[in-house]
Design an enzyme around this catalytic site. Sequence first.
Site, PDB file in Angstrom:
ATOM      1  N   CYS A   1      12.996  10.328   8.211  1.00  0.00           N
ATOM      2  CA  CYS A   1      12.703   9.845   9.572  1.00  0.00           C
ATOM      3  C   CYS A   1      13.924   9.984  10.483  1.00  0.00           C
ATOM      4  O   CYS A   1      13.781  10.265  11.657  1.00  0.00           O
ATOM      5  CB  CYS A   1      12.179   8.418   9.538  1.00  0.00           C
ATOM      6  SG  CYS A   1      13.247   7.262   8.696  1.00  0.00           S
TER       7      CYS A   1
ATOM      8  N   LYS B   1       0.870  -1.183   0.000  1.00  0.00           N
ATOM      9  CA  LYS B   1       0.000   0.000   0.000  1.00  0.00           C
ATOM     10  C   LYS B   1       0.903   1.228   0.000  1.00  0.00           C
ATOM     11  O   LYS B   1       1.471   1.587   1.034  1.00  0.00           O
ATOM     12  CB  LYS B   1      -0.903  -0.076   1.231  1.00  0.00           C
ATOM     13  CG  LYS B   1      -1.365   1.234   1.814  1.00  0.00           C
ATOM     14  CD  LYS B   1      -2.332   1.966   0.932  1.00  0.00           C
ATOM     15  CE  LYS B   1      -2.674   3.301   1.555  1.00  0.00           C
ATOM     16  NZ  LYS B   1      -1.740   4.364   1.149  1.00  0.00           N
TER      17      LYS B   1
HETATM   18  P1  ADP Z   1       2.558  10.600   7.399  1.00  0.00           P
HETATM   19  O1  ADP Z   1       1.989  11.435   8.503  1.00  0.00           O
HETATM   20  O2  ADP Z   1       4.019  10.597   7.317  1.00  0.00           O
HETATM   21  O3  ADP Z   1       1.848  10.751   6.097  1.00  0.00           O
HETATM   22  P2  ADP Z   1       1.100   8.220   7.844  1.00  0.00           P
HETATM   23  O4  ADP Z   1       1.359   7.265   8.937  1.00  0.00           O
HETATM   24  O5  ADP Z   1      -0.189   8.952   7.836  1.00  0.00           O
HETATM   25  O6  ADP Z   1       2.339   9.146   7.882  1.00  0.00           O
HETATM   26  O7  ADP Z   1       1.261   7.520   6.433  1.00  0.00           O
HETATM   27  C1  ADP Z   1       2.123   6.474   6.163  1.00  0.00           C
HETATM   28  C2  ADP Z   1       1.348   5.407   5.425  1.00  0.00           C
HETATM   29  O8  ADP Z   1       0.323   4.933   6.283  1.00  0.00           O
HETATM   30  C3  ADP Z   1       0.668   5.881   4.154  1.00  0.00           C
HETATM   31  O9  ADP Z   1       0.783   4.875   3.162  1.00  0.00           O
HETATM   32  C4  ADP Z   1      -0.769   6.038   4.586  1.00  0.00           C
HETATM   33  O10 ADP Z   1      -1.690   5.862   3.531  1.00  0.00           O
HETATM   34  C5  ADP Z   1      -0.896   4.907   5.581  1.00  0.00           C
HETATM   35  N1  ADP Z   1      -2.014   5.069   6.514  1.00  0.00           N
HETATM   36  C6  ADP Z   1      -2.537   6.221   6.995  1.00  0.00           C
HETATM   37  N2  ADP Z   1      -3.569   5.985   7.819  1.00  0.00           N
HETATM   38  C7  ADP Z   1      -3.710   4.635   7.885  1.00  0.00           C
HETATM   39  C8  ADP Z   1      -4.604   3.752   8.574  1.00  0.00           C
HETATM   40  N3  ADP Z   1      -5.572   4.206   9.359  1.00  0.00           N
HETATM   41  N4  ADP Z   1      -4.430   2.420   8.390  1.00  0.00           N
HETATM   42  C9  ADP Z   1      -3.448   1.941   7.618  1.00  0.00           C
HETATM   43  N5  ADP Z   1      -2.590   2.727   6.923  1.00  0.00           N
HETATM   44  C10 ADP Z   1      -2.724   4.055   7.050  1.00  0.00           C
END
Ligand code: ADP
Length: 494
Positions: free
Chosen positions: A299, A188
Amino acid sequence: MDQSSIDGLRAHPVAERFHLIEGKHVPASDGGQMDVLSPIDGQVLTRMARGTVQDMQAAIASARAAFEDRRWAGQPPAARKKVLLKWADLIEAHALELAVLGVRDNGTEIAMALKAEPGSAAGTIRYYAEALDKIYGEIAPTPGDVLGLIHKEPVGVVGAIVPWNFPLMIGAWKLGPALAMGNSVVLKPAETASLSLMRMLDLALEAGLPPGVLNAVTGEGAVVGEAMGLSMDVDVLVFTGSGATGRRLMEYAARSNMKRVYLELGGKSPNIIFADAPDLHEAAKVAATGIFRNAGQVCVAGSRLLVEASIHDDFVADVARISEGMRVGDPLSLETAIGAINSEAQLKQNLGFVDTALAEGGEIVTGGQRILEETGGYFMAPTIVTGVRPDATLAQKEVFGPVLGVTAFDGDAEAVRIANSTVYGLAGAVWTSNLSRAHRMVRNVRTGVMHVNTYGGSDATVPLGGVGQSGNGHDKSLHALEKYINLKTAWIKL
Ligand code: ADP
């Protein structure tokens, strides 16, 4: 690499992107799409599939079927190695195309992207390809009337969720060892950096990876990422991203099949400068690049600068001078040192951190504002804030942007105390000519990676992983393979 070949690619229209399931490009089950914006000018670059829960389930089912019929795991190691080596070669052959596409999508400066993205991804895939036929099982030291064998088996279906800052590099950190060990994978990519990674997957098929072994679904984390986390058919989840999402993934695992979850999360890494550093100007240069490359969206960025009080003012002035000389702007120019902020939301968040830092008593030495707004892109001046108390928001929370907080310290003990005063523990550095002090700091600073008289630049041979709320498990090195294997004991009566 010359500028004209980059410019030749920068205006190419970008085709719409669909999921990759069972070796085919397929649209979302409901036909949904989302705009892909370029952070370079804020304009729509293309559209990609907005995945549904059903799409994710179809991708997982494809990976499961591919694993069960052993179309990949059942191949001789030499055959798997050949495919992965060819994939690495293809990534290198398409390096410029991949790098430019990725930069148009995520805004990293191209000089860095070329090395850190296709260059590093090819190297990582090759490293694990070469390793895969050198991983042996074990024979246990049992009494003579039994034979105890320890097999190393693939775990099955690996779910990988990756972020937007280095999609190819971080994608390869997961895909390389997972595929080398014979697993099937569902990937993903991040919403704001899917294009180059999806293109890199096409090359895996071209290299001969059987359809279904590697699937990918694009779209929103909260929809398709959640569906992956809650799946009863994903055996291991590997993730790089924010702590908030990492926490959710652990909950998803607990609520579903208790899949193993490995997290590489944020950091607030201390870069510690002693007055006896071998070359203070070099330390200042590296302090600036250690936070400002990729606009701080790294990171392991050295986002906390801890400077011994006796040299504080001169050292900070030097870092500020160097930072002001770093060219911010068009990420596709080879002259650019600091590219774009990945999204408008991220830019707003960065500026919010600066406001909070000022409200909490910090002082801006340089930067602090959005720049080049007339381009429509998302750019921010490299920003240095001094007088940051160890308990201030800027010292405690990850910004993930070009903002450096500076704190003065006196002596080793105070340096260690401040360095260890966050919930994180990902990276760090110490600059000193004193060998004993260097080793003591390596021992005492709680972190996964500690640099001495440098910052960043480690290669595939060493592990990267965090302690505390920076995560668990490791990417890179042979240690990363542990995430993608199960140990199975055979206890045989002779
Ligand atoms: P950032 O704040 O660096 O964007 P995220 O953790 O939001 O970090 O994003 C990192 C990855 O996690 C992306 O691929 C995002 O689509 C995915 N992601 C965000 N929210 C969720 C969730 N609720 N469940 C699974 N994956 C998620």
